[in-house]
Design a protein around this motif. Structure first.
Motif, PDB file in Angstrom:
ATOM      1  N   LEU A  94      56.665  47.400  37.062  1.00 37.87           N
ATOM      2  CA  LEU A  94      55.263  47.707  37.335  1.00 37.87           C
ATOM      3  C   LEU A  94      54.767  46.766  38.420  1.00 37.87           C
ATOM      4  O   LEU A  94      54.908  45.553  38.316  1.00 37.87           O
ATOM      5  CB  LEU A  94      54.404  47.533  36.068  1.00 37.87           C
ATOM      6  CG  LEU A  94      52.891  47.643  36.262  1.00 37.87           C
ATOM      7  CD1 LEU A  94      52.511  49.047  36.711  1.00 37.87           C
ATOM      8  CD2 LEU A  94      52.157  47.270  34.987  1.00 37.87           C
ATOM      9  N   ILE A  95      54.205  47.345  39.482  1.00 42.51           N
ATOM     10  CA  ILE A  95      53.653  46.541  40.564  1.00 42.51           C
ATOM     11  C   ILE A  95      52.156  46.799  40.640  1.00 42.51           C
ATOM     12  O   ILE A  95      51.713  47.936  40.832  1.00 42.51           O
ATOM     13  CB  ILE A  95      54.316  46.862  41.913  1.00 42.51           C
ATOM     14  CG1 ILE A  95      55.799  46.459  41.875  1.00 42.51           C
ATOM     15  CG2 ILE A  95      53.607  46.141  43.052  1.00 42.51           C
ATOM     16  CD1 ILE A  95      56.550  46.755  43.150  1.00 42.51           C
ATOM     17  N   THR A  96      51.384  45.750  40.456  1.00 42.34           N
ATOM     18  CA  THR A  96      49.930  45.827  40.516  1.00 42.34           C
ATOM     19  C   THR A  96      49.446  44.850  41.587  1.00 42.34           C
ATOM     20  O   THR A  96      50.247  44.144  42.216  1.00 42.34           O
ATOM     21  CB  THR A  96      49.303  45.453  39.165  1.00 42.34           C
ATOM     22  OG1 THR A  96      49.603  44.068  38.888  1.00 42.34           O
ATOM     23  CG2 THR A  96      49.868  46.314  38.038  1.00 42.34           C
ATOM     24  N   ILE A  97      48.130  44.794  41.788  1.00 47.26           N
ATOM     25  CA  ILE A  97      47.571  43.825  42.734  1.00 47.26           C
ATOM     26  C   ILE A  97      47.946  42.409  42.314  1.00 47.26           C
ATOM     27  O   ILE A  97      48.244  41.555  43.161  1.00 47.26           O
ATOM     28  CB  ILE A  97      46.043  43.984  42.821  1.00 47.26           C
ATOM     29  CG1 ILE A  97      45.687  45.287  43.558  1.00 47.26           C
ATOM     30  CG2 ILE A  97      45.413  42.800  43.536  1.00 47.26           C
ATOM     31  CD1 ILE A  97      44.214  45.511  43.722  1.00 47.26           C
ATOM     32  N   GLU A  98      47.951  42.170  41.012  1.00 47.66           N
ATOM     33  CA  GLU A  98      48.291  40.840  40.506  1.00 47.66           C
ATOM     34  C   GLU A  98      49.725  40.475  40.878  1.00 47.66           C
ATOM     35  O   GLU A  98      50.020  39.317  41.196  1.00 47.66           O
ATOM     36  CB  GLU A  98      48.107  40.799  38.991  1.00 47.66           C
ATOM     37  CG  GLU A  98      48.286  39.405  38.395  1.00 47.66           C
ATOM     38  CD  GLU A  98      47.997  39.378  36.909  1.00 47.66           C
ATOM     39  OE1 GLU A  98      48.082  40.450  36.270  1.00 47.66           O
ATOM     40  OE2 GLU A  98      47.676  38.298  36.391  1.00 47.66           O
ATOM     41  N   THR A  99      50.617  41.452  40.862  1.00 49.47           N
ATOM     42  CA  THR A  99      52.003  41.197  41.258  1.00 49.47           C
ATOM     43  C   THR A  99      52.061  40.754  42.711  1.00 49.47           C
ATOM     44  O   THR A  99      52.753  39.796  43.061  1.00 49.47           O
ATOM     45  CB  THR A  99      52.857  42.472  41.088  1.00 49.47           C
ATOM     46  OG1 THR A  99      52.686  42.999  39.772  1.00 49.47           O
ATOM     47  CG2 THR A  99      54.333  42.165  41.319  1.00 49.47           C
ATOM     48  N   ALA A 133      47.645  48.802  44.312  1.00 49.20           N
ATOM     49  CA  ALA A 133      48.699  47.929  44.822  1.00 49.20           C
ATOM     50  C   ALA A 133      49.260  48.469  46.130  1.00 49.20           C
ATOM     51  O   ALA A 133      49.596  47.707  47.045  1.00 49.20           O
ATOM     52  CB  ALA A 133      49.816  47.787  43.783  1.00 49.20           C
ATOM     53  N   LYS A 134      49.365  49.800  46.239  1.00 57.11           N
ATOM     54  CA  LYS A 134      49.832  50.400  47.489  1.00 57.11           C
ATOM     55  C   LYS A 134      48.889  50.060  48.637  1.00 57.11           C
ATOM     56  O   LYS A 134      49.321  49.732  49.743  1.00 57.11           O
ATOM     57  CB  LYS A 134      49.947  51.917  47.335  1.00 57.11           C
ATOM     58  CG  LYS A 134      51.063  52.382  46.407  1.00 57.11           C
ATOM     59  CD  LYS A 134      51.097  53.903  46.333  1.00 57.11           C
ATOM     60  CE  LYS A 134      52.165  54.399  45.370  1.00 57.11           C
ATOM     61  NZ  LYS A 134      52.181  55.871  45.293  1.00 57.11           N
ATOM     62  N   GLU A 135      47.603  50.148  48.372  1.00 65.91           N
ATOM     63  CA  GLU A 135      46.608  49.835  49.399  1.00 65.91           C
ATOM     64  C   GLU A 135      46.707  48.369  49.810  1.00 65.91           C
ATOM     65  O   GLU A 135      46.642  48.035  50.994  1.00 65.91           O
ATOM     66  CB  GLU A 135      45.196  50.129  48.865  1.00 65.91           C
ATOM     67  CG  GLU A 135      44.913  51.605  48.640  1.00 65.91           C
ATOM     68  CD  GLU A 135      44.795  52.382  49.944  1.00 65.91           C
ATOM     69  OE1 GLU A 135      44.524  51.752  50.985  1.00 65.91           O
ATOM     70  OE2 GLU A 135      44.966  53.607  49.920  1.00 65.91           O
ATOM     71  N   GLU A 136      46.868  47.499  48.821  1.00 67.15           N
ATOM     72  CA  GLU A 136      46.964  46.067  49.109  1.00 67.15           C
ATOM     73  C   GLU A 136      48.232  45.744  49.887  1.00 67.15           C
ATOM     74  O   GLU A 136      48.223  44.928  50.818  1.00 67.15           O
ATOM     75  CB  GLU A 136      46.944  45.275  47.798  1.00 67.15           C
ATOM     76  CG  GLU A 136      47.047  43.767  47.948  1.00 67.15           C
ATOM     77  CD  GLU A 136      45.864  43.136  48.650  1.00 67.15           C
ATOM     78  OE1 GLU A 136      45.950  41.944  49.005  1.00 67.15           O
ATOM     79  OE2 GLU A 136      44.839  43.835  48.854  1.00 67.15           O
ATOM     80  N   GLU A 188      43.055  48.364  37.015  1.00 63.30           N
ATOM     81  CA  GLU A 188      43.111  47.688  38.317  1.00 63.30           C
ATOM     82  C   GLU A 188      41.776  47.775  39.050  1.00 63.30           C
ATOM     83  O   GLU A 188      41.310  46.806  39.660  1.00 63.30           O
ATOM     84  CB  GLU A 188      44.224  48.297  39.187  1.00 63.30           C
ATOM     85  CG  GLU A 188      45.617  47.936  38.763  1.00 63.30           C
ATOM     86  CD  GLU A 188      45.897  46.457  38.907  1.00 63.30           C
ATOM     87  OE1 GLU A 188      45.472  45.861  39.920  1.00 63.30           O
ATOM     88  OE2 GLU A 188      46.511  45.878  37.998  1.00 63.30           O
ATOM     89  N   GLN A 189      41.150  48.938  38.996  1.00 69.05           N
ATOM     90  CA  GLN A 189      39.871  49.119  39.667  1.00 69.05           C
ATOM     91  C   GLN A 189      38.790  48.232  39.045  1.00 69.05           C
ATOM     92  O   GLN A 189      37.976  47.634  39.749  1.00 69.05           O
ATOM     93  CB  GLN A 189      39.444  50.591  39.614  1.00 69.05           C
ATOM     94  CG  GLN A 189      40.329  51.543  40.400  1.00 69.05           C
ATOM     95  CD  GLN A 189      40.217  51.333  41.903  1.00 69.05           C
ATOM     96  OE1 GLN A 189      39.244  50.781  42.400  1.00 69.05           O
ATOM     97  NE2 GLN A 189      41.218  51.806  42.630  1.00 69.05           N
ATOM     98  N   ILE A 190      38.797  48.144  37.731  1.00 71.69           N
ATOM     99  CA  ILE A 190      37.827  47.285  37.042  1.00 71.69           C
ATOM    100  C   ILE A 190      38.072  45.818  37.392  1.00 71.69           C
ATOM    101  O   ILE A 190      37.125  45.055  37.617  1.00 71.69           O
ATOM    102  CB  ILE A 190      37.897  47.508  35.514  1.00 71.69           C
ATOM    103  CG1 ILE A 190      37.394  48.916  35.173  1.00 71.69           C
ATOM    104  CG2 ILE A 190      37.074  46.462  34.773  1.00 71.69           C
ATOM    105  CD1 ILE A 190      37.552  49.290  33.714  1.00 71.69           C
ATOM    106  N   ARG A 191      39.339  45.433  37.464  1.00 72.65           N
ATOM    107  CA  ARG A 191      39.667  44.049  37.842  1.00 72.65           C
ATOM    108  C   ARG A 191      39.161  43.711  39.236  1.00 72.65           C
ATOM    109  O   ARG A 191      38.825  42.552  39.520  1.00 72.65           O
ATOM    110  CB  ARG A 191      41.188  43.829  37.794  1.00 72.65           C
ATOM    111  CG  ARG A 191      41.757  43.635  36.417  1.00 72.65           C
ATOM    112  CD  ARG A 191      43.219  43.258  36.480  1.00 72.65           C
ATOM    113  NE  ARG A 191      43.385  41.909  36.954  1.00 72.65           N
ATOM    114  CZ  ARG A 191      43.942  41.554  38.110  1.00 72.65           C
ATOM    115  NH1 ARG A 191      44.383  42.471  38.933  1.00 72.65           N
ATOM    116  NH2 ARG A 191      44.078  40.297  38.440  1.00 72.65           N
ATOM    117  N   SER A 192      39.127  44.706  40.099  1.00 64.46           N
ATOM    118  CA  SER A 192      38.658  44.462  41.469  1.00 64.46           C
ATOM    119  C   SER A 192      37.132  44.541  41.576  1.00 64.46           C
ATOM    120  O   SER A 192      36.583  44.476  42.670  1.00 64.46           O
ATOM    121  CB  SER A 192      39.305  45.464  42.432  1.00 64.46           C
ATOM    122  OG  SER A 192      38.898  46.792  42.140  1.00 64.46           O
ATOM    123  N   GLY A 193      36.457  44.693  40.433  1.00 68.47           N
ATOM    124  CA  GLY A 193      34.999  44.659  40.431  1.00 68.47           C
ATOM    125  C   GLY A 193      34.314  46.006  40.516  1.00 68.47           C
ATOM    126  O   GLY A 193      33.095  46.076  40.712  1.00 68.47           O
TER     127      GLY A 193
END
Length: 209
Positions: free
Chosen positions: A56-61, A83-86, A155-160
């Protein structure tokens, strides 16, 4: 008359300028060769460095990457749209590992999901259909058609963002009034491509935020 005899021994001849230059060039050549060997050793060590395969690859990864320019995801692994966008923003390659393939082999492939916006548009049927229908998503609004909607909402919630998951048409008006979301995650398992595009058009039309 007695002549004085010179008993001083002749001084040993010093090397001429050409000889000095030749010696200097040889020293420089040897130093350069040693430096190249060190660089080669470093390059070999870097190429054989173990590569981690992620399920699993997320922004945090991605936040955990420092100098890496690529990351390997398992053949059945998941990469969140965020994560793709980042990865695209940071120029990081996301390499999909084939079944039975080692991490090192996967890392050497020139497979990348960090492509240009135009390439992503042509590769993503959802974005392609939005473009064909002339549906423009405002900059302050995010609409994602995802295979992993729960992860994407997280992920969206984590980004605010205020994110909701949509699995049926009626959810759009309901959540728009109840929550005023600015991130809409469309459940790919519940909504076909056509339904997802229509949902996106509805969200944009009502100016939901």
């Amino acid at each position: 008359m007695i002549e004085a005899k010179d008993t001083t021994e002749p001084t040993q001849a010093l090397p001429d300028a050409a000889r000095i230059r030749e010696i200097a060039r040889e020293v420089v050549r040897r130093l350069a060769s040693a430096s190249n060997l060190a660089d080669a050793d470093a390059a070999i060590a870097e190429s054989v460095k173990p590569t981690t395969t992620h399920r699993l690859i997320t922004i945090e990864t991605l936040e955990g990457l420092v100098d890496e320019k690529s990351i390997v995801v398992a053949s059945q692994g998941v990469v969140t749209p965020a994560a793709k966008e980042e990865a695209l923003r940071r120029g990081i390659e996301i390499v999909r590992q084939s079944k039975g393939q080692s991490s090192s082999a996967a890392a050497s492939k020139t497979v990348t999901e960090a492509a240009s916006a135009s390439e992503r548009s042509s590769a993503d049927p959802f974005e392609q259909q939005l473009t064909r229908r002339g549906i423009q998503i405002p900059d302050d609004l995010t609409i994602v058609w995802s295979d992993t909607p729960a992860v994407e909402v997280f992920e969206q919630i984590r980004s605010g963002r205020r994110a909701v998951m949509i699995s049926q048409w009626g959810d759009i008006d309901r959540f728009a009034k109840e929550f005023s979301p600015d991130a809409w995650v469309l459940d790919r398992e519940k909504l076909t491509l056509s339904a997802a595009v229509n949902a996106a058009a509805r969200i944009v039309k009502r100016g939901a935020r």
